[in-house]
Design an enzyme around this catalytic site. Structure first.
Site, PDB file in Angstrom:
ATOM      1  N   GLN A   1      -5.611  -8.768  -2.142  1.00  0.00           N
ATOM      2  CA  GLN A   1      -5.613  -7.890  -1.198  1.00  0.00           C
ATOM      3  C   GLN A   1      -7.116  -7.542  -0.817  1.00  0.00           C
ATOM      4  O   GLN A   1      -7.327  -7.012   0.474  1.00  0.00           O
ATOM      5  CB  GLN A   1      -5.045  -6.539  -1.807  1.00  0.00           C
ATOM      6  CG  GLN A   1      -3.515  -6.684  -1.863  1.00  0.00           C
ATOM      7  CD  GLN A   1      -3.162  -6.889  -3.306  1.00  0.00           C
ATOM      8  OE1 GLN A   1      -3.622  -7.708  -3.835  1.00  0.00           O
ATOM      9  NE2 GLN A   1      -1.888  -6.616  -3.588  1.00  0.00           N
TER      10      GLN A   1
ATOM     11  N   ASN B   1      -2.939   2.452 -10.287  1.00  0.00           N
ATOM     12  CA  ASN B   1      -3.499   1.692  -9.235  1.00  0.00           C
ATOM     13  C   ASN B   1      -3.295   0.184  -9.406  1.00  0.00           C
ATOM     14  O   ASN B   1      -2.936  -0.217 -10.575  1.00  0.00           O
ATOM     15  CB  ASN B   1      -4.959   2.142  -8.719  1.00  0.00           C
ATOM     16  CG  ASN B   1      -5.382   1.280  -7.391  1.00  0.00           C
ATOM     17  OD1 ASN B   1      -4.291   1.566  -6.405  1.00  0.00           O
ATOM     18  ND2 ASN B   1      -6.502   0.854  -7.207  1.00  0.00           N
ATOM     19  N   LYS B   2      -3.967  -0.710  -8.205  1.00  0.00           N
ATOM     20  CA  LYS B   2      -3.773  -1.926  -8.424  1.00  0.00           C
ATOM     21  C   LYS B   2      -4.335  -2.508  -9.730  1.00  0.00           C
ATOM     22  O   LYS B   2      -5.337  -2.187 -10.377  1.00  0.00           O
ATOM     23  CB  LYS B   2      -4.491  -2.761  -7.185  1.00  0.00           C
ATOM     24  CG  LYS B   2      -4.458  -4.150  -7.362  1.00  0.00           C
ATOM     25  CD  LYS B   2      -3.177  -4.735  -7.310  1.00  0.00           C
ATOM     26  CE  LYS B   2      -2.150  -4.384  -6.464  1.00  0.00           C
ATOM     27  NZ  LYS B   2      -0.960  -4.894  -6.612  1.00  0.00           N
TER      28      LYS B   2
ATOM     29  N   GLY C   1       0.885  -1.141  -0.051  1.00  0.00           N
ATOM     30  CA  GLY C   1      -0.005   0.045  -0.131  1.00  0.00           C
ATOM     31  C   GLY C   1       0.820   1.194   0.083  1.00  0.00           C
ATOM     32  O   GLY C   1       1.838   1.229   0.716  1.00  0.00           O
ATOM     33  N   ALA C   2       0.596   2.027  -1.146  1.00  0.00           N
ATOM     34  CA  ALA C   2       1.580   3.080  -1.280  1.00  0.00           C
ATOM     35  C   ALA C   2       1.831   4.137   0.049  1.00  0.00           C
ATOM     36  O   ALA C   2       3.254   4.137   0.297  1.00  0.00           O
ATOM     37  CB  ALA C   2       0.868   4.119  -2.270  1.00  0.00           C
TER      38      ALA C   2
ATOM     39  N   ASP D   1      -1.360   4.469  -6.319  1.00  0.00           N
ATOM     40  CA  ASP D   1      -0.079   4.552  -6.092  1.00  0.00           C
ATOM     41  C   ASP D   1       0.787   5.502  -6.539  1.00  0.00           C
ATOM     42  O   ASP D   1       1.896   5.941  -6.196  1.00  0.00           O
ATOM     43  CB  ASP D   1       0.520   3.074  -6.637  1.00  0.00           C
ATOM     44  CG  ASP D   1       0.029   1.907  -5.875  1.00  0.00           C
ATOM     45  OD1 ASP D   1      -1.114   1.467  -6.282  1.00  0.00           O
ATOM     46  OD2 ASP D   1       1.016   1.580  -4.882  1.00  0.00           O
TER      47      ASP D   1
HETATM   48  O1  MRU Z   1       0.768  -3.865  -4.238  1.00  0.00           O
HETATM   49  P1  MRU Z   1      -0.011  -3.082  -3.367  1.00  0.00           P
HETATM   50  O2  MRU Z   1      -0.776  -4.176  -2.112  1.00  0.00           O
HETATM   51  O3  MRU Z   1       1.127  -2.558  -2.772  1.00  0.00           O
HETATM   52  O4  MRU Z   1      -0.806  -2.261  -4.154  1.00  0.00           O
HETATM   53  C1  MRU Z   1      -1.724  -1.326  -3.442  1.00  0.00           C
HETATM   54  C2  MRU Z   1      -2.563  -0.611  -4.144  1.00  0.00           C
HETATM   55  O5  MRU Z   1      -2.708  -0.624  -5.324  1.00  0.00           O
HETATM   56  C3  MRU Z   1      -3.339   0.206  -3.253  1.00  0.00           C
HETATM   57  O6  MRU Z   1      -4.687   0.716  -3.901  1.00  0.00           O
HETATM   58  C4  MRU Z   1      -2.538   1.753  -3.278  1.00  0.00           C
HETATM   59  O7  MRU Z   1      -1.096   1.486  -2.896  1.00  0.00           O
HETATM   60  C5  MRU Z   1      -3.125   2.632  -2.481  1.00  0.00           C
HETATM   61  S1  MRU Z   1      -3.244   2.331  -0.747  1.00  0.00           S
HETATM   62  C6  MRU Z   1      -3.754   3.821   0.056  1.00  0.00           C
END
Ligand code: MRU
Length: 349
Positions: free
Chosen positions: A194, A245-246, A46-47, A235
């Site tokens: 996730q 984003n994801k 998560g960013a 992200d």
């Molecule tokens: O690969 P991850 O689990 O780090 O990806 C996380 C995401 O894509 C979240 O949506 C993003 O980081 C925002 S978290 C507030």
């Protein structure tokens, strides 16, 4: 909620998000290298959470590179380079490292104890600020909500992805406080799950009604009129308002547009990359094939099968209804981003 991470006895303890929801356990990271590995191996993800962990990583890098009399700044910079390379897409990682690294010039000739205390204080400030920023994001986002709203979210942009409260889930938390009968549809979020493992668990901990669905049910759910709004995290936002984003977020946004459902992105302004002109320039992390062919000790795809596993995709700005930031809701366009930039330069004056 359990803590995403905490600092104790000169070590960073990361909640092991790989073990959730089955087990709540912490991984002790007693060096900058262990913190880098924790970020790379998805112990923390998560960013904003990655950014906070990296800030503590820089603190550890300084602690690991000094004698009683002096800091070996060359060694610190080498350790920082490893931290910076731990994941490429979430710009909060680079943002937090840059903010920490800015201390080096100020402290180069200070006594070692003063240096270490200053780095630790800055990392703690980044962590504390993140929680209050998320609360402000949540409160701005709640102004878009009403009673009985059914909100779809993707991946996990919750307390687990931040130092606390969450960005997209922060909006949902604030809306649940302000309105009656807020409910959530959480997409599973293949391949790393996730949504199923983290978002469903996190919302259930807070007794916010949540329904889990597979990612390929989004079109069905929207077509059936089950979704009133989409809120996700990000992200990295490019200067033209494109949003990384994801993986799978772009599909959700496209379906939302087709069904005239507002698609919002919640993020702290530290996730905006003013220096990257558009989404096609955002580096997209490619992760290991094993994350798609199975999970932990289970494998369901044939071994040796060729795999495509980009961890993120880019949603073009025209699909985004707005960015919900701690400074308010702005259009996800060049103008909106410029507005944020001018707010920030005003603050710095
Ligand atoms: O690969 P991850 O689990 O780090 O990806 C996380 C995401 O894509 C979240 O949506 C993003 O980081 C925002 S978290 C507030």
């Amino acid at each position: 909620m359990v803590e995403t991470m905490y600092w104790a006895d000169d070590a960073l303890y990361l909640l092991d998000q790989r073990a959730l929801p089955n087990e709540v356990t912490y991984v002790k990271c007693g060096s900058a290298e262990e913190i880098s590995a924790g970020i790379q191996d998805m112990v923390v993800r998560g960013a904003p959470a990655i950014g906070v962990a990296a800030a503590y990583g820089v603190t550890r890098a300084v602690q690991d590179s000094c004698s009683d009399l002096a800091v070996d700044w060359e060694l610190v910079l080498q350790k920082i380079a490893t931290l910076r390379a731990s994941r490429p897409t979430a710009v909060n990682l680079m943002w937090a490292i840059d903010r920490m690294t800015a201390l080096i010039d100020q402290l180069r000739s200070s006594p070692v104890r003063v240096v270490i205390d200053a780095f630790l204080e800055e990392a703690k400030a980044i962590e504390l600020e993140d929680v209050s920023i998320n609360q402000r994001i949540g409160d701005h986002g709640s102004s878009l909500c009403r009673d009985d709203m059914r909100i779809l979210t993707y991946c996990n942009a919750g307390a687990l992805a931040t130092a606390g409260y969450g960005t997209a889930l922060g909006v949902i938390r604030s809306a649940s406080r302000d309105f009656e009968n807020i409910s959530v549809y959480a997409c599973e979020t293949r391949p790393y799950l996730q949504g199923a493992r983290l978002t469903a668990w996190e919302l259930m901990q807070d007794q916010i009604p949540v329904t889990l669905m597979a990612d390929n049910m989004v079109g069905y759910a929207m077509d059936q009129g089950l979704i009133d709004m989409v809120v996700v995290g990000t992200d990295r936002v490019a200067a033209n308002g494109d949003v990384a984003n994801k993986i799978g977020t772009y599909t959700v946004a496209t379906m939302a547009k087709r069904h005239a459902i507002p698609f919002y992105v919640a993020c702290p302004v530290s996730t905006i990359d003013f220096s990257t002109a558009s989404g096609d320039l955002i580096p997209i992390e490619q992760r290991a094939a094993e994350e798609l062919t199975g999970y932990q000790d289970k494998q369901w795809a044939p071994s040796q099968v060729k795999v495509l596993n980009p961890s993120f995709d880019v949603t073009p700005s025209e699909l985004v209804a707005g960015l919900i930031t701690e400074h308010g809701i702005v259009p996800s366009t060049s103008d909106g981003i410029r507005h944020i930039q001018s707010v920030l330069s005003g603050e710095l004056r």
